[in-house]
Design an enzyme around this catalytic site. Structure first.
Site, PDB file in Angstrom:
ATOM      1  N   ASP A 145      32.063  93.204 -35.426  1.00 56.19           N
ATOM      2  CA  ASP A 145      31.035  93.059 -34.094  1.00 56.19           C
ATOM      3  C   ASP A 145      29.722  93.633 -34.934  1.00 56.19           C
ATOM      4  O   ASP A 145      29.011  94.229 -34.099  1.00 56.19           O
ATOM      5  CB  ASP A 145      31.295  93.533 -32.965  1.00 56.19           C
ATOM      6  CG  ASP A 145      30.458  93.197 -31.673  1.00 56.19           C
ATOM      7  OD1 ASP A 145      29.718  92.210 -31.981  1.00 56.19           O
ATOM      8  OD2 ASP A 145      30.753  93.403 -30.734  1.00 56.19           O
ATOM      9  N   HIS A 156      36.963  91.323 -29.699  1.00 56.52           N
ATOM     10  CA  HIS A 156      36.759  92.829 -29.551  1.00 56.52           C
ATOM     11  C   HIS A 156      37.458  93.373 -28.309  1.00 56.52           C
ATOM     12  O   HIS A 156      36.873  94.022 -27.259  1.00 56.52           O
ATOM     13  CB  HIS A 156      35.228  93.341 -29.464  1.00 56.52           C
ATOM     14  CG  HIS A 156      34.208  92.561 -28.640  1.00 56.52           C
ATOM     15  ND1 HIS A 156      34.574  92.201 -27.365  1.00 56.52           N
ATOM     16  CD2 HIS A 156      33.094  91.956 -29.060  1.00 56.52           C
ATOM     17  CE1 HIS A 156      33.455  91.271 -27.097  1.00 56.52           C
ATOM     18  NE2 HIS A 156      32.633  91.095 -28.129  1.00 56.52           N
ATOM     19  N   ASN A 177      28.986  96.989 -26.277  1.00 54.94           N
ATOM     20  CA  ASN A 177      29.722  96.074 -25.253  1.00 54.94           C
ATOM     21  C   ASN A 177      30.889  95.524 -26.079  1.00 54.94           C
ATOM     22  O   ASN A 177      30.625  94.745 -27.031  1.00 54.94           O
ATOM     23  CB  ASN A 177      28.864  94.941 -24.822  1.00 54.94           C
ATOM     24  CG  ASN A 177      27.807  95.425 -23.549  1.00 54.94           C
ATOM     25  OD1 ASN A 177      28.172  96.400 -23.033  1.00 54.94           O
ATOM     26  ND2 ASN A 177      27.173  94.733 -23.230  1.00 54.94           N
ATOM     27  N   ARG A 233      21.497  87.489 -36.633  1.00 52.83           N
ATOM     28  CA  ARG A 233      20.057  87.302 -36.201  1.00 52.83           C
ATOM     29  C   ARG A 233      19.307  86.423 -36.588  1.00 52.83           C
ATOM     30  O   ARG A 233      17.975  86.585 -36.323  1.00 52.83           O
ATOM     31  CB  ARG A 233      19.549  88.933 -36.036  1.00 52.83           C
ATOM     32  CG  ARG A 233      20.361  89.910 -35.729  1.00 52.83           C
ATOM     33  CD  ARG A 233      20.768  89.975 -34.294  1.00 52.83           C
ATOM     34  NE  ARG A 233      21.370  91.196 -34.051  1.00 52.83           N
ATOM     35  CZ  ARG A 233      22.046  91.440 -33.031  1.00 52.83           C
ATOM     36  NH1 ARG A 233      22.655  90.341 -32.097  1.00 52.83           N
ATOM     37  NH2 ARG A 233      22.587  92.475 -32.640  1.00 52.83           N
TER      38      ARG A 233
HETATM   39  O1  DOR Z   1      27.534  95.419 -28.459  1.00 54.53           O
HETATM   40  C1  DOR Z   1      27.164  94.304 -28.314  1.00 54.53           C
HETATM   41  N1  DOR Z   1      26.094  93.637 -29.238  1.00 54.53           N
HETATM   42  N2  DOR Z   1      28.184  93.573 -27.933  1.00 54.53           N
HETATM   43  C2  DOR Z   1      27.915  92.178 -28.050  1.00 54.53           C
HETATM   44  O2  DOR Z   1      28.950  91.396 -27.529  1.00 54.53           O
HETATM   45  C3  DOR Z   1      26.750  91.511 -28.683  1.00 54.53           C
HETATM   46  C4  DOR Z   1      26.206  92.382 -29.612  1.00 54.53           C
HETATM   47  C5  DOR Z   1      24.694  91.901 -29.976  1.00 54.53           C
HETATM   48  O3  DOR Z   1      24.562  90.773 -30.232  1.00 54.53           O
HETATM   49  O4  DOR Z   1      24.037  92.761 -30.105  1.00 54.53           O
HETATM   50 ZN    ZN Z   2      30.968  90.441 -27.954  1.00 52.57          ZN
END
Ligand code: DOR
Ligand code: ZN
Length: 394
Positions: free
Chosen positions: A281, A212, A254, A60
């Site tokens: 992830d 994933h 996701n 981030r």
């Molecule tokens: O759950 C998820 N969060 N899947 C993603 O592909 C991106 C990620 C995020 O950047 O928070």
């Molecule tokens: Zn992703």
């Protein structure tokens, strides 16, 4: 230094012995080794592993550092036994330039804790359209591009990206989610784009890495693509094998937590060698953002314990097989001199206690992200120490 009388495990070996480290590298492996500093693990339930490498991490930084920054992210990594991470570009601004990538990599290196590779986006602002920033890239100039967080919906755009990356030896990391299905059928969203990308891989003769993978249909299609000889690799997350949607009250991520049949298919694919890597992830969010529906969970600090508890304790995988997925193969994919306990490799090592049980408490995380559905779970297998180039970093 010498680490003595410890169970030494990588993808090629599992025995009790000593490892000597000199000038950042593994210098000697054997029995009865000596040096100035000695650490004796005789009679313990500890194991010495090559430190882990995570192909899929969100730090981030820049722009969203209230969720995580390079310093807290790096501390989270070493607490989880990781010394190398591959960072996703969905920062603010989105990372689409070599300059921004190098800046992030430099700032991670300055922590002295881990190595980071920063990926570039496949399309500008992850909008799925403009890929002109990829054209000036030279052969092997970067490792991976990805629009992670989103799929590239347009087939023609994706085909062009395949061709550009093939020519430049750049890896594509695909977040497979066809947006027209996202609101109505998240299974179809993943499956449809996985099938599409396999078709493009065949058509272009390119190369693709699936992020994933979470459904039975997707992992089975990837198995067939590999059997066909296509240049396809894939990763599975610890959370998708640790729980079904029902078990974690459909905690938002996701791709979403799936069903029992999917978890079984993913584990079978790990056993048969179809899965190349376990990636977290790692997706830190604030409590407020989670409440407002942001998908994802923090991953680095629980990955080993979740995998040991859910894969090794029940006997699905050996510790050697787990090390291959968490270290050997992802390290090779990132072209790093690590991933095995082998003379000449970087002394990036992790010591775990395979018998230790503990209750997950997110307050202990070094990550700013305390978001996890696993709080309160009892896990077995814990990272005790991490060495990066022979230096104790955790
Ligand atoms: O759950 C998820 N969060 N899947 C993603 O592909 C991106 C990620 C995020 O950047 O928070
Ligand atoms: Zn992703």
């Amino acid at each position: 230094m010498v680490i003595k009388n410890i169970r030494i495990v990588d993808d090629t070996q599992d025995f009790i012995g000593d490892v000597r480290v000199e000038s950042c590298k593994i210098a000697e492996i054997g029995h009865g080794l000596h040096d100035e500093e000695e650490y004796d693990y005789a009679g313990t339930s500890c194991a010495l592993l090559p430190a882990f490498t995570d192909l899929h991490v969100h730090f981030r930084d820049p722009g969203l550092t209230h969720k995580e920054d390079v310093v807290t992210g790096s501390h989270a990594a070493v607490r989880g036994g990781y010394t190398a991470v591959n960072l996703m570009p969905n920062t603010k601004p989105v990372c689409s330039s070599l300059e921004q990538a190098q800046d992030v990599q430099r700032r991670v290196a300055a922590t002295g804790l881990i190595f980071a590779n920063q990926t570039l986006s496949m399309t500008k602002n992850l909008e799925g359209k403009d890929f002109s920033h990829l054209l000036p890239l030279k052969k092997n100039e970067i490792l991976f591009v990805t629009d992670d967080g989103r799929g590239v919906d347009d087939d023609v755009v994706m085909e062009q990206i395949f061709l550009i990356c093939k020519e430049r030896h750049i890896g594509i990391m695909s977040h497979t989610e066809k947006s027209e299905y996202s609101k109505v059928d998240m299974r179809k969203a993943e499956n449809a784009m996985t099938f599409r990308d396999i078709d493009l891989c065949r058509k272009t003769g390119g190369r693709i890495h699936f992020c994933h993978v979470s459904t039975k249909e997707a992992i089975e299609a990837i198995a067939r693509a590999k059997a066909e000889g296509l240049e396809v690799t894939c990763e599975v997350t610890p959370h998708h094998i640790a729980a079904t949607g029902e078990e974690v009250n459909h905690y938002r991520v996701n791709p979403p937590f799936r069903e029992k049949e999917d978890v079984e298919a993913l584990i079978a694919a790990m056993q048969s060698g179809v899965v190349d890597a376990i990636s977290t992830d790692h997706a830190p969010h604030t409590a407020e953002d989670k409440q407002n529906g942001s998908p994802g969970m923090t991953g680095l600090e629980l990955a080993f314990s979740l995998c040991y508890t859910k894969l090794v304790v029940p006997g699905y995988l050996t510790l050697s097989q787990l090390v291959k997925l968490m270290s050997t193969t992802p390290s090779a994919m990132m072209k790093l001199n690590k991933g095995r306990v082998q003379v000449g490799m970087d002394a990036d090592l992790t010591i775990v206690d395979t018998d230790m049980k503990y209750i997950v408490d997110p307050k202990e995380f070094a990550s700013k992200g305390k978001n996890t559905p696993f709080a309160g779970w009892q896990l077995q297998g814990r990272v005790l120490h991490t060495y990066r180039a022979g230096k104790l970093v955790f």
